[in-house]
Structures are given as structure tokens and as C-alpha cells.
Design a protein around this motif. Sequence first.
Motif, PDB file in Angstrom:
ATOM      1  N   GLN A  94     -20.444  -0.904   5.600  1.00 15.31           N
ATOM      2  CA  GLN A  94     -21.287  -1.643   6.529  1.00 15.31           C
ATOM      3  C   GLN A  94     -20.724  -1.730   7.946  1.00 15.31           C
ATOM      4  N   LEU A  95     -19.388  -1.694   8.096  1.00 18.87           N
ATOM      5  CA  LEU A  95     -18.789  -1.890   9.409  1.00 18.87           C
ATOM      6  C   LEU A  95     -18.181  -0.625  10.009  1.00 18.87           C
ATOM      7  N   GLY A  96     -18.271   0.490   9.303  1.00 17.44           N
ATOM      8  CA  GLY A  96     -17.892   1.766   9.886  1.00 17.44           C
ATOM      9  C   GLY A  96     -16.410   2.073   9.947  1.00 17.44           C
ATOM     10  N   TYR A  97     -15.580   1.384   9.163  1.00 19.31           N
ATOM     11  CA  TYR A  97     -14.157   1.709   9.125  1.00 19.31           C
ATOM     12  C   TYR A  97     -13.971   2.965   8.276  1.00 19.31           C
ATOM     13  N   GLU A  98     -13.161   3.894   8.780  1.00 20.69           N
ATOM     14  CA  GLU A  98     -13.110   5.238   8.204  1.00 20.69           C
ATOM     15  C   GLU A  98     -12.107   5.413   7.076  1.00 20.69           C
ATOM     16  N   HIS A  99     -10.992   4.673   7.114  1.00 19.74           N
ATOM     17  CA  HIS A  99      -9.927   4.875   6.120  1.00 19.74           C
ATOM     18  C   HIS A  99      -9.517   3.522   5.545  1.00 19.74           C
ATOM     19  N   VAL A 100     -10.273   3.035   4.596  1.00 19.76           N
ATOM     20  CA  VAL A 100     -10.066   1.702   4.022  1.00 19.76           C
ATOM     21  C   VAL A 100      -9.708   1.828   2.547  1.00 19.76           C
ATOM     22  N   GLU A 101      -8.689   1.064   2.134  1.00 18.23           N
ATOM     23  CA  GLU A 101      -8.268   1.054   0.728  1.00 18.23           C
ATOM     24  C   GLU A 101      -7.991  -0.374   0.281  1.00 18.23           C
ATOM     25  N   SER A 102      -8.112  -0.589  -1.000  1.00 22.00           N
ATOM     26  CA  SER A 102      -7.785  -1.876  -1.602  1.00 22.00           C
ATOM     27  C   SER A 102      -6.549  -1.705  -2.472  1.00 22.00           C
ATOM     28  N   MET A 103      -5.589  -2.626  -2.362  1.00 23.39           N
ATOM     29  CA  MET A 103      -4.357  -2.508  -3.148  1.00 23.39           C
ATOM     30  C   MET A 103      -4.585  -3.002  -4.576  1.00 23.39           C
ATOM     31  N   THR A 104      -4.337  -2.150  -5.514  1.00 18.40           N
ATOM     32  CA  THR A 104      -4.523  -2.461  -6.926  1.00 18.40           C
ATOM     33  C   THR A 104      -3.629  -3.622  -7.349  1.00 18.40           C
ATOM     34  N   GLY A 105      -4.215  -4.578  -8.053  1.00 18.63           N
ATOM     35  CA  GLY A 105      -3.425  -5.687  -8.596  1.00 18.63           C
ATOM     36  C   GLY A 105      -3.063  -6.760  -7.607  1.00 18.63           C
ATOM     37  N   GLY A 106      -3.353  -6.514  -6.327  1.00 18.52           N
ATOM     38  CA  GLY A 106      -3.102  -7.524  -5.312  1.00 18.52           C
ATOM     39  C   GLY A 106      -1.637  -7.914  -5.189  1.00 18.52           C
ATOM     40  N   ILE A 107      -1.403  -9.061  -4.569  1.00 23.70           N
ATOM     41  CA  ILE A 107      -0.039  -9.511  -4.334  1.00 23.70           C
ATOM     42  C   ILE A 107       0.643  -9.909  -5.642  1.00 23.70           C
ATOM     43  N   THR A 108      -0.152 -10.205  -6.673  1.00 25.53           N
ATOM     44  CA  THR A 108       0.434 -10.531  -7.985  1.00 25.53           C
ATOM     45  C   THR A 108       1.224  -9.346  -8.520  1.00 25.53           C
ATOM     46  N   LEU A 109       0.622  -8.146  -8.505  1.00 24.88           N
ATOM     47  CA  LEU A 109       1.326  -6.952  -8.972  1.00 24.88           C
ATOM     48  C   LEU A 109       2.458  -6.588  -8.019  1.00 24.88           C
ATOM     49  N   TRP A 110       2.234  -6.820  -6.726  1.00 21.11           N
ATOM     50  CA  TRP A 110       3.288  -6.572  -5.735  1.00 21.11           C
ATOM     51  C   TRP A 110       4.536  -7.373  -6.073  1.00 21.11           C
ATOM     52  N   LYS A 111       4.371  -8.640  -6.381  1.00 24.16           N
ATOM     53  CA  LYS A 111       5.513  -9.492  -6.749  1.00 24.16           C
ATOM     54  C   LYS A 111       6.139  -9.048  -8.060  1.00 24.16           C
ATOM     55  N   ASP A 112       5.292  -8.664  -9.019  1.00 25.26           N
ATOM     56  CA  ASP A 112       5.811  -8.209 -10.314  1.00 25.26           C
ATOM     57  C   ASP A 112       6.698  -6.978 -10.164  1.00 25.26           C
ATOM     58  N   ARG A 113       6.421  -6.175  -9.147  1.00 25.90           N
ATOM     59  CA  ARG A 113       7.249  -4.983  -8.907  1.00 25.90           C
ATOM     60  C   ARG A 113       8.555  -5.345  -8.188  1.00 25.90           C
ATOM     61  N   GLY A 114       8.696  -6.599  -7.798  1.00 27.11           N
ATOM     62  CA  GLY A 114       9.920  -7.046  -7.145  1.00 27.11           C
ATOM     63  C   GLY A 114       9.982  -6.773  -5.656  1.00 27.11           C
ATOM     64  N   TYR A 115       8.834  -6.506  -5.032  1.00 21.78           N
ATOM     65  CA  TYR A 115       8.820  -6.218  -3.598  1.00 21.78           C
ATOM     66  C   TYR A 115       8.897  -7.511  -2.777  1.00 21.78           C
ATOM     67  N   GLU A 116       9.334  -7.353  -1.529  1.00 18.64           N
ATOM     68  CA  GLU A 116       9.572  -8.501  -0.655  1.00 18.64           C
ATOM     69  C   GLU A 116       8.272  -9.216  -0.293  1.00 18.64           C
ATOM     70  N   VAL A 117       8.345 -10.527  -0.262  1.00 14.96           N
ATOM     71  CA  VAL A 117       7.228 -11.367   0.190  1.00 14.96           C
ATOM     72  C   VAL A 117       7.713 -12.214   1.356  1.00 14.96           C
ATOM     73  N   GLU A 118       6.932 -12.234   2.404  1.00 11.61           N
ATOM     74  CA  GLU A 118       7.273 -13.001   3.603  1.00 11.61           C
ATOM     75  C   GLU A 118       6.632 -14.379   3.516  1.00 11.61           C
ATOM     76  N   VAL A 119       7.450 -15.410   3.604  1.00 12.76           N
ATOM     77  CA  VAL A 119       6.934 -16.780   3.547  1.00 12.76           C
ATOM     78  C   VAL A 119       7.062 -17.389   4.939  1.00 12.76           C
ATOM     79  N   PRO A 120       5.939 -17.577   5.628  1.00  8.46           N
ATOM     80  CA  PRO A 120       6.007 -18.119   6.994  1.00  8.46           C
ATOM     81  C   PRO A 120       6.393 -19.588   6.978  1.00  8.46           C
ATOM     82  N   ARG A 121       7.014 -20.011   8.067  1.00  9.50           N
ATOM     83  CA  ARG A 121       7.277 -21.434   8.212  1.00  9.50           C
ATOM     84  C   ARG A 121       5.958 -22.161   8.339  1.00  9.50           C
TER      85      ARG A 121
END
Length: 395
Positions: A94-121
Amino acid sequence: MSPSGAELIRQIKGQINEVDPAEVHDLVDDGVALVDVRETEEFNSGHLPGARHVPRGYLESRIEGAVPDRSQRVVLYCASGNRSALAAHTLSQQLGYEHVESMTGGITLWKDRGYEVEVPRALTTEQRERYSRHLLIPEVGAEGQQKLLDSSVLLLGAGGLGSPAALYLAAAGVGTIGIVDNDEVDLSNLQRQVIHTTDRIGTSKVDSAEETMRAINPDVRVVKFPTRLGAENIMDVLQARAWDVVVDGLDNFPTRYLLNDATVRLGIPVVSASILGFDGQLSVFKPHEGPCYRCLYPVPPPVELAPSCGANGVLGVLPGTMGLLQATEVVKLIVGAGEPLVGRLLLYEALGATFTELKVRRDPDCPVCSRDPAEISDEEMGVFPDYEAFCAAAG
């Protein structure tokens, strides 16, 4: 028969591109736009490093502010991958973006893989209320507001230009504001220097300014320099803190040339404005990314072409106009939004209510900004020629 919510998500996932967290992890530093479409509370609890926040409910109205280039690669994510799939479908279909992807499993799977998470103040409850309108702007948001709170801005002068700039920078939440001014409040100041009041006549301007700023926002730290800026102290003032931006409200050419040379050597951007009668001008001098003040004015104009406000007068509201434009440029520089006036000179003529923009190019032969600061020795830092004689000769 209409599909169920789960069936609709399955259909949409079949129409978009999905990417595994492992691949996203390798893309974090490669210029891809990571967009978190979760709610604010979720984002503040932790997000991917460098992610931009655009809640799913505001996607259509805010995505252009976060990702203006529709050809850029965009990876969206949420908690588990469903909201980001819906968002990816909207962006691509609908908005014409040419190269768009969705990350599988979201941040839940990201954390499960042990990748870094940034926690803002997190902002306090009071700060979230005070700066609530900033938090609604995609170009500022919580991250930009935290940058403002962490920033340090030096104001040269608590007069006509410094007054409105100080008021609005304090209100915006700039964490530390320095003020350089050795003058006292005078009755003639009050026509335009709105940070001062009648009952403070005879009071130091830096003290008066501090009182008003802290009344607006008690969280702001005010650093006072009740002194006249000169060759003997400019390096001390500019190195008193790690100033992010200097706001130039000076009223004479000698000190402006002195300020230019010092800030170019130290790499500090300057938001400069000047006023006279009904006319004002504004520019941003960002060392080594654009021209410096000397590129614009290789030599000062003759005295008769540049009289002081005290000699020629100034419309009382004009410093407010130009000082607020200065404050706007400061906020843009700090939060990294928009296009600051680097390499551009903005002229305002109040009688005709007209703005004129001129391009200013960097002088390859400039005696100051054409040099590599690393080539300047410690012995040269803070050593300046006799600017009073220089300007007198030029005039």
C-alpha cells in the motif's frame, strides 16, 4: 466466508518476505533500517540495537519520518512476528516500499538466540508528561528526548538572541545550558531581552537568566560564565565541558572571528544569528562539514555597513524570531533530525515578511577551516592574533 485472524496472518505471511534473526544480526551495521512496530512500553523494555520505533497503530502516519527512502531495505519486527508481518504487507502493498521484510519470531526468537538487546534509559513519569509532545514526534521520540537531556549547549550572550534561545532550549529539556555574559540587566534591555524582568534591573544577566530558566524547567543545569569572552579565556570556556553546540548571540565581529577559529579547531558546531533594525540572518557553521564564518565573511564589512544595535536600533520582536530559529537548529543538530542550515544563509526581512536563502560554499583557501585540526599543535591552541586591530584595519 471471511478468514479467521490466524488464517489471515498465514495468508499475509505467504505474500511477504521473512528473514531469520541470524541474518538480521549480520545486517545491524550494514545500513538496513530496523523498525520496531511494538507499543511504546514494549520498545522501552528492550529493542534491537539501532532500531527505530514506529508503533503498528501509527505506521501509515509515521513511517516516512523514520524511513523516508522507499528504496531502502527495511526489516520490521515485533514480539513474535505477526504484527511485523501485517506491517510489512502494508508497507510493500500500500505504501510503495520496495524492499520490506519481517523478522521471523520477532524479538522473542532474537533473545532466544542470545543476541544483544538495547535497553534505553527510561524517562521518569514527570519527564514523560513534561515532554509528552516531543515523544509523539517520530523525529524526536523517547530516544531524541534522551539526547536532549544528555546534551550540553553553550549560549554566548543572555541578550536579545540568547533570551528566547535559552527559554526554549530549557523548556525542550536540554540537560546543561551554559551562559556567557558579563553584563547586568538594564531598563533598555527589556524591550527585547525577554528572559529578564523589571525587578531584576541591576542584576547579573547570567543570574537573571538562570532564575527564569529554572522556573520553566528545574531539571536544567545552568553553568554561568559572568565574563566577557576574549582571546584570554575562550579556550577555557569552550573546554569547560564537552559542548555539543554553541549558540552565537554575539554583537561584534572581533569576537565572532575569535569564536570561529576556536570552534573550528575544537570541532564544535555553531548556530549563528545576527539582527539589525528589521533584518536578521541565520546559519549553522559545522566544522569540516560545511563552510565556516570566515568562508562567509573573509574580512569584516566596513563599520558604516555594520553598525551595532545600540547605534542603529532593532525591532523588539526580531530577536525572538531569530533566537527561536537558532533554538530550532540546535534541537535538530542534537536529535539528528531534518537538514540544519549548514552551507546555507537564511535572511529574514521583517517589514516584507520574506525569507531568502543563499548558498555558502566552503573556501578551499580559508586560513582556518581548510586546515586539518590534527596539524595544529597544542601550542597554537588558544593563540590568536589581535582581532581588534585586525577588524579596525579591515574597516
